[in-house]
Write a protein that holds these residues in place. Structure first.
Motif, PDB file in Angstrom:
ATOM      1  N   VAL A   1       8.030   6.553   6.555  1.00  0.00           N
ATOM      2  CA  VAL A   1       7.253   5.488   7.180  1.00  0.00           C
ATOM      3  C   VAL A   1       7.958   5.024   8.451  1.00  0.00           C
ATOM      4  O   VAL A   1       7.351   4.905   9.524  1.00  0.00           O
ATOM      5  CB  VAL A   1       7.081   4.273   6.218  1.00  0.00           C
ATOM      6  CG1 VAL A   1       6.307   3.151   6.902  1.00  0.00           C
ATOM      7  CG2 VAL A   1       6.402   4.689   4.921  1.00  0.00           C
ATOM      8  N   ILE A   2       9.262   4.799   8.336  1.00  0.00           N
ATOM      9  CA  ILE A   2      10.046   4.295   9.483  1.00  0.00           C
ATOM     10  C   ILE A   2      10.097   5.344  10.593  1.00  0.00           C
ATOM     11  O   ILE A   2       9.908   5.029  11.779  1.00  0.00           O
ATOM     12  CB  ILE A   2      11.459   3.877   9.020  1.00  0.00           C
ATOM     13  CG1 ILE A   2      11.363   2.699   8.035  1.00  0.00           C
ATOM     14  CG2 ILE A   2      12.341   3.516  10.216  1.00  0.00           C
ATOM     15  CD1 ILE A   2      12.681   2.287   7.383  1.00  0.00           C
ATOM     16  N   ALA A   3      10.325   6.607  10.222  1.00  0.00           N
ATOM     17  CA  ALA A   3      10.418   7.678  11.236  1.00  0.00           C
ATOM     18  C   ALA A   3       9.095   7.820  11.990  1.00  0.00           C
ATOM     19  O   ALA A   3       9.078   8.035  13.202  1.00  0.00           O
ATOM     20  CB  ALA A   3      10.796   9.001  10.565  1.00  0.00           C
ATOM     21  N   ASP A   4       7.984   7.667  11.276  1.00  0.00           N
ATOM     22  CA  ASP A   4       6.674   7.785  11.921  1.00  0.00           C
ATOM     23  C   ASP A   4       6.462   6.671  12.944  1.00  0.00           C
ATOM     24  O   ASP A   4       5.972   6.920  14.046  1.00  0.00           O
ATOM     25  CB  ASP A   4       5.570   7.748  10.856  1.00  0.00           C
ATOM     26  CG  ASP A   4       4.180   7.718  11.486  1.00  0.00           C
ATOM     27  OD1 ASP A   4       3.864   8.650  12.266  1.00  0.00           O
ATOM     28  OD2 ASP A   4       3.424   6.764  11.227  1.00  0.00           O
ATOM     29  N   ILE A   5       6.831   5.445  12.570  1.00  0.00           N
ATOM     30  CA  ILE A   5       6.632   4.316  13.493  1.00  0.00           C
ATOM     31  C   ILE A   5       7.603   4.419  14.673  1.00  0.00           C
ATOM     32  O   ILE A   5       7.259   4.076  15.813  1.00  0.00           O
ATOM     33  CB  ILE A   5       6.784   2.963  12.757  1.00  0.00           C
ATOM     34  CG1 ILE A   5       5.679   2.840  11.691  1.00  0.00           C
ATOM     35  CG2 ILE A   5       6.711   1.782  13.726  1.00  0.00           C
ATOM     36  CD1 ILE A   5       5.812   1.635  10.788  1.00  0.00           C
TER      37      ILE A   5
ATOM     38  N   PRO B   1       0.842  -1.205   0.000  1.00  0.00           N
ATOM     39  CA  PRO B   1       0.000   0.000   0.000  1.00  0.00           C
ATOM     40  C   PRO B   1       0.877   1.255   0.000  1.00  0.00           C
ATOM     41  O   PRO B   1       2.034   1.219   0.428  1.00  0.00           O
ATOM     42  CB  PRO B   1      -0.768  -0.114   1.325  1.00  0.00           C
ATOM     43  CG  PRO B   1      -0.716  -1.548   1.714  1.00  0.00           C
ATOM     44  CD  PRO B   1       0.588  -2.071   1.183  1.00  0.00           C
ATOM     45  N   MET B   2       0.314   2.366  -0.491  1.00  0.00           N
ATOM     46  CA  MET B   2       1.087   3.623  -0.562  1.00  0.00           C
ATOM     47  C   MET B   2       1.570   4.071   0.809  1.00  0.00           C
ATOM     48  O   MET B   2       2.651   4.635   0.946  1.00  0.00           O
ATOM     49  CB  MET B   2       0.241   4.706  -1.199  1.00  0.00           C
ATOM     50  CG  MET B   2      -0.026   4.386  -2.661  1.00  0.00           C
ATOM     51  SD  MET B   2      -0.605   5.801  -3.598  1.00  0.00           S
ATOM     52  CE  MET B   2      -1.111   4.976  -5.103  1.00  0.00           C
ATOM     53  N   GLY B   3       0.762   3.805   1.840  1.00  0.00           N
ATOM     54  CA  GLY B   3       1.125   4.210   3.198  1.00  0.00           C
ATOM     55  C   GLY B   3       2.362   3.512   3.729  1.00  0.00           C
ATOM     56  O   GLY B   3       2.968   3.975   4.702  1.00  0.00           O
ATOM     57  N   ILE B   4       2.752   2.390   3.103  1.00  0.00           N
ATOM     58  CA  ILE B   4       4.008   1.764   3.517  1.00  0.00           C
ATOM     59  C   ILE B   4       4.981   1.634   2.342  1.00  0.00           C
ATOM     60  O   ILE B   4       5.717   0.661   2.223  1.00  0.00           O
ATOM     61  CB  ILE B   4       3.812   0.431   4.288  1.00  0.00           C
ATOM     62  CG1 ILE B   4       2.718  -0.461   3.689  1.00  0.00           C
ATOM     63  CG2 ILE B   4       3.441   0.698   5.726  1.00  0.00           C
ATOM     64  CD1 ILE B   4       2.528  -1.786   4.463  1.00  0.00           C
ATOM     65  N   GLY B   5       4.982   2.702   1.503  1.00  0.00           N
ATOM     66  CA  GLY B   5       6.052   2.858   0.517  1.00  0.00           C
ATOM     67  C   GLY B   5       5.831   2.229  -0.840  1.00  0.00           C
ATOM     68  O   GLY B   5       6.732   2.246  -1.680  1.00  0.00           O
TER      69      GLY B   5
ATOM     70  N   THR C   1       4.263   6.932   0.325  1.00  0.00           N
ATOM     71  CA  THR C   1       5.005   7.574   1.406  1.00  0.00           C
ATOM     72  C   THR C   1       6.459   7.097   1.309  1.00  0.00           C
ATOM     73  O   THR C   1       6.694   5.888   1.265  1.00  0.00           O
ATOM     74  CB  THR C   1       4.431   7.158   2.773  1.00  0.00           C
ATOM     75  OG1 THR C   1       3.025   7.384   2.776  1.00  0.00           O
ATOM     76  CG2 THR C   1       5.093   7.936   3.906  1.00  0.00           C
ATOM     77  N   PRO C   2       7.434   8.008   1.282  1.00  0.00           N
ATOM     78  CA  PRO C   2       8.835   7.542   1.216  1.00  0.00           C
ATOM     79  C   PRO C   2       9.153   6.670   2.435  1.00  0.00           C
ATOM     80  O   PRO C   2       8.733   6.980   3.556  1.00  0.00           O
ATOM     81  CB  PRO C   2       9.644   8.847   1.242  1.00  0.00           C
ATOM     82  CG  PRO C   2       8.682   9.913   0.787  1.00  0.00           C
ATOM     83  CD  PRO C   2       7.341   9.483   1.271  1.00  0.00           C
TER      84      PRO C   2
END
Lengths: 170, 170
Positions: free
Chosen positions: B13-17, A54-58, B8-9
């Motif tokens: 994604v990693i920084a958010d988590i 999904p876009m939300g995870i890249g 999402t780059p």
């Protein structure tokens, strides 16, 4: 098998393996590659699958992601095993539907927490069976299905995986 | 996420988590049903899959079968994890290909032998990595990938599966 144009009836498949146990032993496979980003292409015999995130995870969401595909494999393998074992046990069955979900914590995948496994922490699998028989008969069927369902076995019990890495200098 | 139009780059994604560990916790799902014979339809969000069996084992071969789909999920999950962890570790990687195969014995599925498991007895997974770095770097990457790959974890380690059966009288 590639020139076959109609399904072998299941009783014939079973009778053949009963007479020749080695006919039950199969090796199946999938090949594929990473495309742009995290999008992937996979080939399974003449069938192709697009897998993405999904876009939300890249990803670009061009297809389901691998863990979602595992749930679809589990649900459909259960459904197929219901069809086959209903026939084996002589149980009439009109419909099988499934709703399968899994909990995953991306802290494991991204290595942010060592105490979180990367895969599913839990799977919940709901099966809806419709037919003319009593509920007790369908519960008997469900027990036989869960003892013989290949993907349930793969998910619930450890499978040994042998890995080979080949590196090629660009 | 449904209105998002670009990925999402991954660093975001990693920084958010990392900042909000609960954002890593997801529940994913698949639903579906048995169609004619052993052919199945599965829905994963807006993506649809057709799953069937080869004609030689009672299907119409309208799609891959569930255990083949598990191998495609494993191969593509590994490929995606290579992409992600190459970025995490700063390793340049041009191409990832996979060839994944599994041994299954239908004596287990059909209940003809109690000492044969219904799922894969063994999986062999070959990964071909192409890029400018030394082989040692890619082996370091492969170890990180195998520790963090969700589908490898699901296949190699037991996942608890909770089953609910609902029966409806026709």
């Amino acid at each position: 098998m590639s020139t076959q144009t109609t399904p072998t009836p299941l009783p014939d498949v079973i009778a053949d393996i009963q007479a020749n146990p080695d006919h039950g032993k199969l090796t199946v496979g999938a090949t594929g590659m990473l495309l742009h980003g995290v999008r992937c292409h996979a080939d399974i015999r003449e069938h192709a699958l697009t897998i993405d995130e999904p876009m939300g995870i890249g990803g670009t969401d061009a297809g389901p992601n691998p863990v979602e595909v595992v749930l679809a494999a589990l649900g459909t393998c259960q459904a197929i095993t219901y069809r086959v074992w209903a026939a084996v046990l002589g149980i009439e069955l009109d419909e099988v539907r499934f709703e399968t979900e899994g909990d995953i914590d991306l802290n494991g995948f991204f290595g942010l927490r060592d105490d979180v496994r990367p895969g599913f922490g839990a799977i919940r699998h709901r099966v809806i069976l419709v037919g003319p028989e009593d509920a007790a008969r369908y519960l008997e069927l469900a027990d036989a299905v869960d003892r013989h369902c290949p993907v349930l076995d793969i998910v619930a019990d450890p499978v040994p995986v042998e890995r080979v890495i080949e590196t090629r200098k660009r």
